[in-house]
Design a protein around this motif. Structure first.
Motif, PDB file in Angstrom:
ATOM      1  N   TRP A   1       1.414   3.662  -3.383  1.00 55.80           N
ATOM      2  CA  TRP A   1       0.630   4.827  -3.805  1.00 55.80           C
ATOM      3  C   TRP A   1       1.368   6.145  -3.571  1.00 55.80           C
ATOM      4  O   TRP A   1       1.117   7.137  -4.242  1.00 55.80           O
ATOM      5  CB  TRP A   1      -0.719   4.848  -3.098  1.00 55.80           C
TER       6      TRP A   1
ATOM      7  N   GLU B   1       0.808  -1.228   0.000  1.00 56.03           N
ATOM      8  CA  GLU B   1       0.000   0.000   0.000  1.00 56.03           C
ATOM      9  C   GLU B   1       0.841   1.279   0.000  1.00 56.03           C
ATOM     10  O   GLU B   1       0.355   2.339  -0.364  1.00 56.03           O
ATOM     11  CB  GLU B   1      -0.976  -0.008   1.179  1.00 56.03           C
TER      12      GLU B   1
ATOM     13  N   ARG C   1      -0.987  -1.986  -9.515  1.00 51.98           N
ATOM     14  CA  ARG C   1      -1.746  -0.747  -9.338  1.00 51.98           C
ATOM     15  C   ARG C   1      -1.782   0.080 -10.630  1.00 51.98           C
ATOM     16  O   ARG C   1      -2.185   1.228 -10.616  1.00 51.98           O
ATOM     17  CB  ARG C   1      -1.141   0.051  -8.184  1.00 51.98           C
TER      18      ARG C   1
END
Length: 137
Positions: free
Chosen positions: A63, A60, A104
Motif C-alpha cells: 500500500w 501489506e 490489491r
C-alpha cells in the motif's frame, strides 16, 4: 571473519566492505508498524551511508507504493514514512511486488513516481547477486 559459503552473508558477520548492495523485502505495513518502520529506516540509513539499496514492498507494505498512503502511517518516536521513502528514492530503488500489486488492484499508473513493479524472478536475481546482503522484515 569466518569462512565458507555463509561467511559475510548474515548480519552477525556483516561488514560494509563485503556487501555493495542491500536488498530489503518489507512484508509488514500498518498491521505491524514497528517491523514496517524498521525496514524503511534501515533502507534510508543504508542509502545515507552510500550503500546501494533495493527496497521491495510486499504484502501489506504494498500500500505504501501509492501516493499519500505513507502519510497515514503513524508510529511514535519513528521517522515519518514519507521522509524515509523520499530518502530511499534519492539514491535507491523501490519495487512493488507484481502479485501483491495485482491482489490489491494496483497498476503501474497508480504508484509513486519512480516505483517499479516487478516479480519474484527479479527479486531472486537481485538477492543472489555477488556482494549483496538481503534482509526480510
Amino acid at each position: 571473519m569466518g569462512s565458507g559459503p555463509a561467511a559475510g552473508r548474515t548480519g552477525a558477520h556483516y561488514s560494509r566492505d563485503m556487501a555493495k548492495k542491500l536488498v530489503i523485502k518489507v512484508t509488514a505495513g500498518a498491521d505491524a508498524p514497528e517491523r514496517c518502520s524498521q525496514a524503511f529506516t534501515v533502507a534510508a540509513v543504508a542509502v545515507a551511508s552510500g550503500v546501494e539499496v533495493s527496497l521491495w514492498l510486499t504484502g501489506e507494505a504494498a500500500w505504501f507504493a501509492l501516493p499519500g498512503r505513507a502519510a497515514t502511517f503513524e508510529l511514535p518516536h519513528a521517522a515519518p514514512l514519507p521522509d524515509l521513502i523520499e530518502s530511499i528514492q534519492s539514491a535507491g530503488r523501490i519495487t512493488l511486488c507484481t502479485q501483491c500489486a495485482a491482489r490489491r488492484d494496483i497498476a503501474e499508473e497508480d504508484v509513486l513516481e519512480g516505483v517499479r513493479i516487478a516479480g519474484a524472478q527479479v527479486f531472486v536475481s537481485e538477492a543472489m547477486a555477488d556482494d549483496v546482503q538481503a534482509l526480510v522484515y
